[in-house]
Write a protein that holds these residues in place. Sequence first.
Motif, short mmCIF file in Angstrom:
data_model
loop_
_atom_site.label_atom_id
_atom_site.label_comp_id
_atom_site.label_asym_id
_atom_site.label_seq_id
_atom_site.Cartn_x
_atom_site.Cartn_y
_atom_site.Cartn_z
N ARG A 47 0.82 -1.22 0.00
CA ARG A 47 0.00 0.00 0.00
C ARG A 47 0.85 1.27 0.00
N LEU A 48 1.89 1.27 0.83
CA LEU A 48 2.76 2.45 0.88
C LEU A 48 3.56 2.60 -0.41
N TYR A 49 3.91 1.49 -1.05
CA TYR A 49 4.57 1.56 -2.35
C TYR A 49 3.61 2.19 -3.37
N GLU A 50 2.35 1.76 -3.35
CA GLU A 50 1.35 2.34 -4.27
C GLU A 50 1.15 3.83 -4.01
N LYS A 51 1.15 4.25 -2.75
CA LYS A 51 1.05 5.68 -2.43
C LYS A 51 2.22 6.45 -3.03
N LYS A 60 3.46 14.65 -9.53
CA LYS A 60 4.64 14.97 -10.35
C LYS A 60 5.84 15.36 -9.49
N GLU A 61 5.99 14.62 -8.38
CA GLU A 61 7.13 14.77 -7.47
C GLU A 61 7.76 13.39 -7.30
N SER A 62 9.07 13.34 -7.30
CA SER A 62 9.71 12.05 -7.13
C SER A 62 9.45 11.51 -5.72
N SER A 63 9.41 10.19 -5.62
CA SER A 63 9.19 9.51 -4.35
C SER A 63 10.39 8.62 -4.08
N LYS A 64 10.72 8.47 -2.81
CA LYS A 64 11.86 7.64 -2.43
C LYS A 64 11.43 6.59 -1.42
N GLU A 104 14.16 5.27 -6.13
CA GLU A 104 13.55 6.58 -6.40
C GLU A 104 12.63 6.43 -7.59
N LEU A 105 11.36 6.80 -7.40
CA LEU A 105 10.38 6.79 -8.48
C LEU A 105 10.36 8.19 -9.08
N SER A 138 7.40 0.55 -13.35
CA SER A 138 7.34 0.60 -11.89
C SER A 138 6.39 -0.43 -11.28
N LYS A 139 6.00 -1.43 -12.07
CA LYS A 139 5.20 -2.52 -11.52
C LYS A 139 6.07 -3.33 -10.57
N VAL A 140 5.43 -3.91 -9.57
CA VAL A 140 6.14 -4.72 -8.59
C VAL A 140 5.66 -6.16 -8.72
#
Length: 147
Positions: A47-51, A60-64, A104-105, A138-140
């Motif tokens: 869930r947190l990965y999906e967020k 439109k902000e990178s996520s780490k 980093e996404l 970015s699929k897991v």
Amino acid sequence: MSNDGFTLWECLCVLLIISIFGLLPIIKIEKWKEQKTITSQLIMFERLYEKSQHSAVIEKESSKIFADKDSQRIIFNYTLKGQKKEEFLYIEEPLLIMRESSLELQAGTASPSKLETFTFFDQSTQTKIDYIVQLGSSKVFKYVERQ
């Protein structure tokens, strides 16, 4: 009319058997709780990965994402409604983080900067669980392997 009854040994044997049957459900409940804890931790990771993924695409902000083996926690940094968020997922035994991982996404696409694997180990069932992030989409993918 006979005054014969059960001996003390016979009564103790009956009580022992009843006690054993009484303890069996308690042992099963503990194992069930352990498995539910593991399952809930893995679901929270997903869930947190999906967020984080959603944040990279919509905001439109990178996520780490960083998995720290030493502290047994995963740190998620993402943006939600314009505000920077940092969430921690603490992994509890019998589930363990097997190695440090960071990802980093990228903003806008959620495409990962590199191929990364988040590896967990379930000590209760001796099972290795890998979450492999696919480059480009970015699929897991989740792989479960018994040791």
